[in-house]
Design a protein around this motif. Structure first.
Motif, PDB file in Angstrom:
ATOM      1  N   SER A 122       0.807  -1.221   0.000  1.00 28.65           N
ATOM      2  CA  SER A 122       0.000   0.000   0.000  1.00 28.65           C
ATOM      3  C   SER A 122       0.838   1.266   0.000  1.00 28.65           C
ATOM      4  O   SER A 122       0.492   2.245  -0.666  1.00 28.65           O
ATOM      5  N   ALA A 126       0.701   3.921  -2.816  1.00 29.75           N
ATOM      6  CA  ALA A 126       0.307   5.280  -2.473  1.00 29.75           C
ATOM      7  C   ALA A 126       1.254   6.285  -3.116  1.00 29.75           C
ATOM      8  O   ALA A 126       0.833   7.371  -3.540  1.00 29.75           O
ATOM      9  N   MET A 161     -10.599  12.413  -6.513  1.00 26.08           N
ATOM     10  CA  MET A 161     -10.557  11.072  -5.939  1.00 26.08           C
ATOM     11  C   MET A 161      -9.314  10.874  -5.079  1.00 26.08           C
ATOM     12  O   MET A 161      -9.381  10.404  -3.943  1.00 26.08           O
ATOM     13  N   LEU A 162      -8.140  11.253  -5.616  1.00 27.21           N
ATOM     14  CA  LEU A 162      -6.891  11.049  -4.890  1.00 27.21           C
ATOM     15  C   LEU A 162      -6.756  12.019  -3.720  1.00 27.21           C
ATOM     16  O   LEU A 162      -6.202  11.660  -2.676  1.00 27.21           O
ATOM     17  N   TRP A 165      -8.866  10.626  -0.964  1.00 22.17           N
ATOM     18  CA  TRP A 165      -8.214   9.442  -0.401  1.00 22.17           C
ATOM     19  C   TRP A 165      -7.097   9.854   0.554  1.00 22.17           C
ATOM     20  O   TRP A 165      -6.981   9.327   1.664  1.00 22.17           O
ATOM     21  N   GLN A 169      -6.621   9.366   4.784  1.00 20.51           N
ATOM     22  CA  GLN A 169      -5.478   8.766   5.480  1.00 20.51           C
ATOM     23  C   GLN A 169      -5.037   9.654   6.642  1.00 20.51           C
ATOM     24  O   GLN A 169      -4.704   9.157   7.729  1.00 20.51           O
ATOM     25  N   TYR A 185      -2.187   3.911   8.339  1.00 18.74           N
ATOM     26  CA  TYR A 185      -2.568   5.124   7.625  1.00 18.74           C
ATOM     27  C   TYR A 185      -1.381   6.050   7.379  1.00 18.74           C
ATOM     28  O   TYR A 185      -1.285   6.681   6.322  1.00 18.74           O
ATOM     29  N   HIS A 188       0.597   5.027   4.441  1.00 15.93           N
ATOM     30  CA  HIS A 188      -0.067   5.466   3.208  1.00 15.93           C
ATOM     31  C   HIS A 188       0.218   6.939   2.930  1.00 15.93           C
ATOM     32  O   HIS A 188       0.590   7.321   1.812  1.00 15.93           O
TER      33      HIS A 188
END
Length: 210
Positions: A122, A126, A161-162, A165, A169, A185, A188
């Protein structure tokens, strides 16, 4: 669409899947799985005391279950090809690994005494997402929205969207108890920031703000 075949993205997916298949049988034996993760996962408490450094690298090729693997590989497949296309195969591989290592460092800093093994690609992925946000903010991303019995494909710009996200986090990382485990988190968030920073030279070469 990519201008060239993303061989490194496919290779990374194959390695992650192959490694997972090599130990998936251990999930039926908790003791054996815990021993395996102790040897190869990232355990911040070990790193802080000068041990378990190999986990900083090896943990990014391990996963905690089928859904964990599938989710990570989906995001790598979606965002990796365009970044590899812009950077070139070799530079993209170094970029991916660097993001993974820096995300692991961020996790250790956020939970230096945690005894909980951490696994997953991840953090590195990321970083790929962070690079994508910098270089392709206006590209459109499709995702499936599921609300009970309501299903709909929604298209939004990548920056939305990013950005959402990344914000999630930060919020979840601030609220999480790092000593009891769960989602890493801060790994990420650290990987995402590393991806943005490391992608700046390529972004500038493409024209930067222009």
């Amino acid at each position: 669409p990519s201008g060239r075949t993303p061989y490194v993205t496919y290779l990374l997916m194959a390695v992650n899947i192959g490694v997972f298949l090599s130990y998936v049988g251990l999930f039926s034996d908790d003791r054996a799985l815990n021993i395996f993760f102790f040897d190869w996962a990232l355990i911040p408490g070990r790193v802080t005391t000068g041990d378990g450094y190999t986990g900083i690298l090896t943990s990014m090729f391990l996963h905690g279950g089928w859904m964990h693997l599938a989710g990570n590989m989906l995001f790598l497949y979606i965002f990796g090809d365009n970044i590899e296309d812009e950077m070139g195969h070799g530079a993209y591989l170094l970029f991916y690994l660097a993001c993974g290592l820096l995300s692991a460092l961020a996790h250790v800093i956020s939970a230096p005494y945690s005894p909980v093994p951490t696994v997953g690609a991840s953090g590195a992925i990321a970083g790929v997402m962070g690079g994508y946000l910098l270089m392709f903010p206006r590209e459109r991303v499709d995702f499936l929205l599921i609300l009970f019995v309501f299903f709909r494909v929604i298209t939004v710009p990548a920056w939305l969207m990013l950005g959402l996200w990344f914000g999630m986090q930060l919020v979840n990382g601030a609220a999480a108890d790092t000593l009891t485990g769960g989602v890493a988190y801060w790994a990420h968030a650290g990987g995402f920031i590393a991806g943005v920073v490391l992608a700046v030279p390529v972004w500038l070469r493409r024209g930067g703000p222009a």
